[in-house]
Write an enzyme that holds these catalytic residues in place. Structure first.
Site, PDB file in Angstrom:
ATOM      1  N   HIS A  14      17.901  96.808  50.144  1.00 22.99           N
ATOM      2  CA  HIS A  14      17.078  98.012  49.998  1.00 22.99           C
ATOM      3  C   HIS A  14      17.334  99.046  51.094  1.00 22.99           C
ATOM      4  O   HIS A  14      16.458  99.849  51.392  1.00 22.99           O
ATOM      5  CB  HIS A  14      15.603  97.619  49.955  1.00 22.99           C
ATOM      6  N   PRO A  37       2.343 101.210  56.506  1.00 21.03           N
ATOM      7  CA  PRO A  37       2.316 101.654  57.904  1.00 21.03           C
ATOM      8  C   PRO A  37       1.284 102.757  58.103  1.00 21.03           C
ATOM      9  O   PRO A  37       1.224 103.699  57.310  1.00 21.03           O
ATOM     10  CB  PRO A  37       3.745 102.170  58.119  1.00 21.03           C
ATOM     11  N   GLU A  38       0.458 102.604  59.132  1.00 22.30           N
ATOM     12  CA  GLU A  38      -0.568 103.594  59.427  1.00 22.30           C
ATOM     13  C   GLU A  38      -0.162 104.393  60.661  1.00 22.30           C
ATOM     14  O   GLU A  38       0.952 104.259  61.154  1.00 22.30           O
ATOM     15  CB  GLU A  38      -1.916 102.893  59.594  1.00 22.30           C
TER      16      GLU A  38
END
Length: 283
Positions: free
Chosen positions: A89, A2-3
């Protein structure tokens, strides 16, 4: 990974948690990039007062403590009512009054740590300006690049120069301006630097408006995908035709990152070294 647009979108999707009190906390797996603090249960009974973003970090301000959250390579937050089945997760569950927050991270490279003097100095204070702020302008960038012999793409992805210009958005910005990603940063003209600042801001704003890029499994905390990937002209298109000239797009590695470019629209300008001065007396 993710940016900046994805982190900004995630932060915005978490705003329903503001003024919600923490009721319970469950740590199912503490081994992230750095361990989830053993004393995270201090948050019980505290309201979440503020959420902000610095670079790719989400800063969560509670009544008496603050946390620093990072999504790492594969992390994501999800807001739900608490009745959904837990996924393999889902490493951290924070139960608020009316909402449950879950942190999911298959690769466990994200972080959930305290924001304190140590983490502030180590992770925040060394960062460059935000790309959408007034501090990031042509004069600033020109000054930072004037002595940089590294590739232009590597330079604008350096978080000490400017934060959050990740691979996707650096690739698209350089393609749109016809700048080769391997062009020496110091060789960029004044006009190119001015246009690069404008283009980086434009690309990032557009990406935020479109909810970021969902290339694999990214979604915000409400489960919504981003749509910026539908506008990509260069990133991920190596071997395809350039939308401008129909030349085959090529790929090279810079700083361990794939860098797609058009050899026709983004020619690599050779920098000619200044001739060395002759030593000794002339004959």
């Amino acid at each position: 990974m993710p940016e900046l647009p994805e982190v900004e979108t995630t932060k915005n999707s978490l705003l329903p948690l503001i003024n919600q009190k923490v009721i319970d906390i469950q740590v199912r797996e503490s081994r992230l990039r750095w361990p989830i603090p053993e004393d995270i249960h201090k948050l019980k009974g505290q309201k979440l007062i503020k959420l902000s973003r610095r670079s790719k970090y989400i800063l969560a301000e509670f009544e008496t403590h603050s946390m620093l959250w990072h999504l790492g390579m594969s992390g994501s937050f999800r807001i739900c009512d608490g009745h959904e089945e837990l996924r393999k997760h889902d490493h951290l569950i924070i139960q608020f009054e009316d909402i449950q927050l879950r942190y999911h991270d298959p690769r466990r490279f994200g972080c959930i740590i305290w924001l304190n003097a140590e983490s502030q100095v180590k992770l925040i204070d060394t960062l460059g300006p935000e790309p959408l702020s007034d501090l990031f302008d042509a004069n600033y960038l020109a000054d930072k690049l004037k002595n940089k012999s590294v590739a232009a793409k590597v330079a604008i992805m350096d978080n000490h120069i400017v934060v959050g210009v990740g691979n996707i958005y650096a690739t698209e910005s350089l393609f749109n301006l016809g700048i080769h990603p391997a062009q020496a940063a110091s060789s960029l003209s004044t006009d190119q630097v001015q246009k690069l600042v404008v283009e980086i801001k434009r690309i990032l704003k557009q990406a935020i408006d479109l909810g970021g890029s969902t290339l694999k499994d990214y979604s915000n905390a409400m489960g919504e995908n981003g749509y910026f990937q539908q506008t990509l002209l260069a990133y991920g298109r190596a071997g395809e035709m350039c939308v401008n000239c129909e030349t085959t797009l090529e790929n090279l590695k810079l700083g361990q990152r794939a860098s797609v470019f058009c050899p026709q629209c983004q020619p690599l300008k050779q920098v000619t070294a200044a001739p060395k001065k002759l030593r000794g007396k002339s004959k």
